[in-house]
Design a protein around this motif. Structure first.
Motif, mmCIF file in Angstrom:
data_model
loop_
_atom_site.group_PDB
_atom_site.id
_atom_site.type_symbol
_atom_site.label_atom_id
_atom_site.label_comp_id
_atom_site.label_asym_id
_atom_site.label_seq_id
_atom_site.Cartn_x
_atom_site.Cartn_y
_atom_site.Cartn_z
ATOM 1 N N ASP A 38 0.821 -1.210 0.000
ATOM 2 C CA ASP A 38 0.000 0.000 0.000
ATOM 3 C C ASP A 38 0.859 1.267 0.000
ATOM 4 O OD1 ASP A 38 -2.272 -1.531 0.014
ATOM 5 O OD2 ASP A 38 -2.685 -1.286 2.159
ATOM 6 N N TRP A 39 2.060 1.170 0.563
ATOM 7 C CA TRP A 39 2.945 2.347 0.536
ATOM 8 C C TRP A 39 3.173 2.810 -0.900
ATOM 9 C CZ3 TRP A 39 4.800 6.252 3.139
ATOM 10 C CH2 TRP A 39 5.842 6.986 2.575
ATOM 11 N N HIS A 40 3.351 1.862 -1.808
ATOM 12 C CA HIS A 40 3.625 2.222 -3.202
ATOM 13 C C HIS A 40 2.417 2.897 -3.851
ATOM 14 C CE1 HIS A 40 6.682 -0.860 -2.309
ATOM 15 N NE2 HIS A 40 7.435 -0.105 -3.073
ATOM 16 N N THR A 41 1.227 2.484 -3.453
ATOM 17 C CA THR A 41 0.031 3.153 -3.974
ATOM 18 C C THR A 41 0.018 4.613 -3.548
ATOM 19 O OG1 THR A 41 -1.193 1.065 -3.822
ATOM 20 C CG2 THR A 41 -2.484 3.082 -4.066
ATOM 21 N N ILE A 42 0.303 4.860 -2.266
ATOM 22 C CA ILE A 42 0.322 6.233 -1.762
ATOM 23 C C ILE A 42 1.444 7.031 -2.426
ATOM 24 C CG2 ILE A 42 0.702 7.652 0.298
ATOM 25 C CD1 ILE A 42 -0.444 5.282 1.928
ATOM 26 N N HIS A 43 2.629 6.456 -2.431
ATOM 27 C CA HIS A 43 3.815 7.132 -2.947
ATOM 28 C C HIS A 43 3.686 7.453 -4.437
ATOM 29 C CE1 HIS A 43 8.018 7.830 -3.981
ATOM 30 N NE2 HIS A 43 8.036 6.737 -4.728
ATOM 31 N N LEU A 44 3.389 6.429 -5.237
ATOM 32 C CA LEU A 44 3.306 6.643 -6.681
ATOM 33 C C LEU A 44 2.070 7.452 -7.059
ATOM 34 C CD1 LEU A 44 4.486 3.123 -7.885
ATOM 35 C CD2 LEU A 44 5.776 5.272 -8.002
ATOM 36 N N GLY A 45 0.976 7.250 -6.342
ATOM 37 C CA GLY A 45 -0.217 8.058 -6.606
ATOM 38 C C GLY A 45 0.043 9.527 -6.379
ATOM 39 N N ASN A 46 0.763 9.852 -5.325
ATOM 40 C CA ASN A 46 1.117 11.238 -5.043
ATOM 41 C C ASN A 46 1.957 11.834 -6.175
ATOM 42 O OD1 ASN A 46 1.558 13.644 -3.539
ATOM 43 N ND2 ASN A 46 3.458 12.805 -2.706
ATOM 44 N N LEU A 47 2.984 11.098 -6.596
ATOM 45 C CA LEU A 47 3.866 11.619 -7.643
ATOM 46 C C LEU A 47 3.190 11.651 -9.012
ATOM 47 C CD1 LEU A 47 7.237 9.964 -6.591
ATOM 48 C CD2 LEU A 47 6.453 12.302 -6.172
ATOM 49 N N ALA A 48 2.227 10.771 -9.226
ATOM 50 C CA ALA A 48 1.496 10.784 -10.488
ATOM 51 C C ALA A 48 0.671 12.052 -10.663
ATOM 52 C CB ALA A 48 0.591 9.554 -10.584
#
Length: 368
Positions: A38-48
């Protein structure tokens, strides 16, 4: 509206980017058995949602033993592919930014603790460690457990794993793939005479040292859809006498371009523990400039690019075609917005964010 080169569109092969700002791949060391969380969802979603022209997903190992640490992301089996699919589905639901993935193998720099746990290499007998491999049995640091020198069978296995990961990336719908050939990881280890002491066809001359990295690139290019770009990241120099340097990088870039490489990102270092890097703002830009003069494909500059005018000057003067941001955009995930406001340009924003457009910049946001 003042024309800002940083916000001119560009194409990488057939892939159009809205601007010249790329979110560089950044390892998060938060995967579980290679699977995104889930960290990657938050992290990449933010940068997207940053307004950048492209987002590159962190180094994803093509084999379990190719991870830098036990917390690294991988793309080597159905489980790692499924975990990545869940993250990408969430990111794409609310963003149309082009997304690429960096495929990697850490070679002798694998089997390490997470950075916040010291980052030291874990020996094979450690519960979270494993035996590393490299072109030659030379450790990165004197205290490291020596890697096993790869034989032809081991090299073929890694080459084929890169190709298989590229096929998985295609199934996941990635817009591009970047092959990691920098920072002292496996392909860089083959390139540098400091880490490659082989006496076969894969060591010695520049042509021989480039042979395996080029074979890996060919495997990725052959496995990824022909209409989509394959890119590469390279270290322009080892910052060590007798090591890999910018002249060899230019030759490597020309060979890659001849094989269909669509863009190259020029970083540096990471190969030798005693490297002497003259760190300062834009310290790697001259390396990108030299490579850009050698090839026709787009070239990215990266490394301590933090200032809006600095980034604009890099692109505007032709030192590089794009800038890649890593720590800068972690610190300020809306850096592209702020750069556009400063330079009098426009930037894409999600509909949900339009209400925050500053009154002093009434034409900042483009909603599409």
């Amino acid at each position: 509206m003042i024309r800002a080169s940083l916000f001119d569109p560009i194409r990488i092969g057939s892939l159009p980017l809205r601007n010249r700002i790329v979110v560089a791949p950044m390892c998060q060391y938060t995967a579980e058995q290679g699977r995104m969380t889930d960290w990657h969802t938050i992290h990449l979603g933010n940068l997207a949602l940053s307004g950048a022209g492209m987002l590159v997903v962190e180094a994803s190992a093509v084999l379990p033993e190719g991870r830098i640490s036990y917390g690294d992301v991988g793309l080597w089996d159905d489980a790692t592919e499924a975990a990545m699919a869940r993250v990408l589905d969430a990111v794409r639901r609310y963003s149309d930014i082009p997304v690429a993935i960096q495929l990697a193998h850490a070679g002798r720099k694998a089997s390490c603790a997470k950075p916040w746990d010291g980052g030291a290499q874990l020996p094979p007998d450690h519960a979270l460690g494993w035996q590393t491999v490299a072109p030659s049995a030379i450790p990165f640091a004197e205290t490291d457990h020596p890697p096993v020198a790869l034989d032809r069978g081991g090299m073929a296995r890694i080459r084929d794993a890169f190709g298989e990961a590229a096929r998985r990336a295609a199934r996941l719908g990635y817009d591009a793939v970047q092959v990691h050939s920098a920072h002292g990881y496996l392909l860089h280890q083959f390139l540098s005479p400091l880490s490659n002491r082989r006496e076969d066809d894969y060591g010695g001359s520049l042509e021989n040292r480039m042979r395996f990295p080029l074979e890996v690139f060919d495997a990725v290019r052959g496995a990824f859809p022909a209409e989509k770009p394959v890119m590469l990241r390279v270290s322009g120099t080892d910052w060590m006498e007798g090591g890999w340097d910018v002249e060899q990088t230019a030759a490597y870039a020309r060979a890659l371009e001849a094989r269909g490489c669509a863009a190259i990102d020029v970083s540096s270092g990471g190969l030798h523990a005693r490297q002497q890097i003259p760190v300062g703002p834009g310290y790697q830009v001259p390396l990108a400039r030299a490579v850009r003069q050698a090839v026709g494909m787009p070239v990215s500059a990266v490394g301590l690019i933090t200032d809006f005018d600095q980034a604009e000057a890099i692109v505007g003067t032709g030192d590089a075609d794009m800038v890649c941001l890593a720590r800068t955009i972690l610190y300020d995930p809306r850096w592209p917005w702020h750069a556009a406001a400063h330079l009098g340009a426009r930037v894409k924003a999600a509909d949900q964010f339009l209400r925050c457009q500053p009154r002093q910049f009434p034409n900042l946001f483009v909603a599409e």
